[in-house]
Design an enzyme around this catalytic site. Sequence first.
Site, short mmCIF file in Angstrom:
data_model
loop_
_atom_site.label_atom_id
_atom_site.label_comp_id
_atom_site.label_asym_id
_atom_site.label_seq_id
_atom_site.Cartn_x
_atom_site.Cartn_y
_atom_site.Cartn_z
N HIS A 1 1.64 4.67 -2.72
CA HIS A 1 1.76 6.11 -2.48
C HIS A 1 3.11 6.63 -2.96
CE1 HIS A 1 -1.98 6.55 -0.36
NE2 HIS A 1 -1.61 5.86 0.72
N HIS B 1 0.85 -1.21 0.00
CA HIS B 1 0.00 0.00 0.00
C HIS B 1 0.88 1.25 0.00
CE1 HIS B 1 -3.59 2.47 1.21
NE2 HIS B 1 -2.64 3.21 1.78
N GLU B 2 1.87 1.28 0.90
CA GLU B 2 2.73 2.46 1.03
C GLU B 2 3.50 2.74 -0.25
OE1 GLU B 2 0.97 2.95 4.45
OE2 GLU B 2 2.21 4.42 3.38
N HIS C 1 -5.61 7.30 -2.76
CA HIS C 1 -6.50 6.26 -2.25
C HIS C 1 -7.62 5.96 -3.24
CE1 HIS C 1 -5.16 6.94 2.14
NE2 HIS C 1 -4.55 5.90 1.59
C1 LIG Z 1 -4.17 1.35 4.71
C2 LIG Z 1 -3.01 1.23 5.70
C3 LIG Z 1 -2.11 0.09 5.30
C4 LIG Z 1 -2.20 2.55 5.72
C5 LIG Z 1 -2.99 3.73 6.24
C6 LIG Z 1 -2.11 4.97 6.39
S1 LIG Z 1 -1.73 5.82 4.90
C7 LIG Z 1 -1.33 7.42 5.37
N1 LIG Z 1 -0.57 5.22 4.26
N2 LIG Z 1 -2.84 5.82 4.00
C8 LIG Z 1 -3.53 3.46 7.64
O1 LIG Z 1 -2.76 3.29 8.56
N3 LIG Z 1 -4.88 3.51 7.77
C9 LIG Z 1 -5.52 3.38 9.07
C10 LIG Z 1 -6.81 4.16 9.04
C11 LIG Z 1 -7.49 4.14 10.37
C12 LIG Z 1 -8.45 3.23 10.76
N4 LIG Z 1 -8.82 3.51 12.04
C13 LIG Z 1 -8.10 4.60 12.50
C14 LIG Z 1 -8.09 5.24 13.76
C15 LIG Z 1 -7.24 6.32 13.94
C16 LIG Z 1 -6.37 6.74 12.92
C17 LIG Z 1 -6.36 6.09 11.66
C18 LIG Z 1 -7.25 5.00 11.49
C19 LIG Z 1 -9.81 2.73 12.75
C20 LIG Z 1 -9.19 1.69 13.71
C21 LIG Z 1 -8.23 0.69 13.04
C22 LIG Z 1 -6.81 1.15 13.23
C23 LIG Z 1 -5.76 0.21 12.67
C24 LIG Z 1 -5.69 0.20 11.16
N5 LIG Z 1 -5.42 1.52 10.65
C25 LIG Z 1 -5.77 1.92 9.41
O2 LIG Z 1 -6.30 1.17 8.60
ZN LIG Z 2 -2.81 5.12 2.17
#
Ligand SMILES: CC(C)C[C@H](CS(C)(=N)=N)C(=O)N[C@H]1Cc2cn(c3ccccc23)CCCCCCNC1=O
Ligand SMILES: [Zn+2]
Length: 171
Positions: free
Chosen positions: A123, A119-120, A129
Amino acid sequence: EYSHIQATRWNKNVLTYSIGRYTRDLPRSTVDSLVESAFSVWARASGLTFIRSHNRNADIMVEFVSNEHGDLYPFDGPRGTLAHAFGPGLGVGGDTHFDDDEHWTAGKTGYNLLVVAAHEFGHALGLKHSRNPHSLMYPTYKSSHPVNLLSREDVANINALYRRAGSRPNF
Ligand SMILES: CC(C)C[C@H](CS(C)(=N)=N)C(=O)N[C@H]1Cc2cn(c3ccccc23)CCCCCCNC1=O
Ligand SMILES: [Zn+2]
Ligand SMILES: [Ca+2]
Ligand SMILES: [Zn+2]
C-alpha cells in the site's frame, strides 16, 4: 494534520524509512529485521532502494500504535483491522501503522509481522487490493504465503507502477 497530497507512486527510486514506537511482543532487533525483510521483498521486484534512517522526516514512518493515534483512522483493539498504510506522498504519505493491540510474532501463531508488513508496504508504494486469494495484496490476513510472499500478480502490479526502477535500457 498533514494535508495529504495523495500520489499514485513515488517519484524517486530511493526511499527512506524510520521506525518509531515498537511493540512489546518482539525484541527490537527482530522488528528491525522483519521490517527490513518486508521492504526487501518489494525492492527485489521493483528495483526500488529502501534506506533506514533514524529521524522522523523519513519518507515512510513505521510505528506500532493502538486505538486513537493522531490520524483519522483509529485502530479497533484486538483482531479486526491489523494495520494500515498511507499511499505515496509527502508528509503522512507512506506512513505505516501496526495495531499494537494485536499479538505480533515472527512465526505461525498470532499475526506474522513479516507478512503484514509486506502487505502494508505494498500500500505504501501505491498498490491497491487484489481479488486473488494468492496475492499478498488480498484484503484479509493469511498466515501461509509462499516463501517469497509475492504472487506473479503482485510482481506484475509493482512492475507496472515502477518499471524496474534503475534498470538499464536494453540497447
Ligand atoms: C490484510 C491485512 C494484513 C491488512 C488488512 C488491513 S489494510 C487497511 N492494510 N488492508 C486487515 O487488517 N484486514 C483484516 C480484514 C478483516 C477480516 N475480518 C475483519 C473484521 C473486522 C474488521 C476487519 C476485518 C474478519 C475477522 C478476522 C480479523 C483478523 C484479520 N483481519 C484482517 O484480515
Ligand atoms: Zn490492505
Ligand atoms: Ca485491530
Ligand atoms: Zn494510523
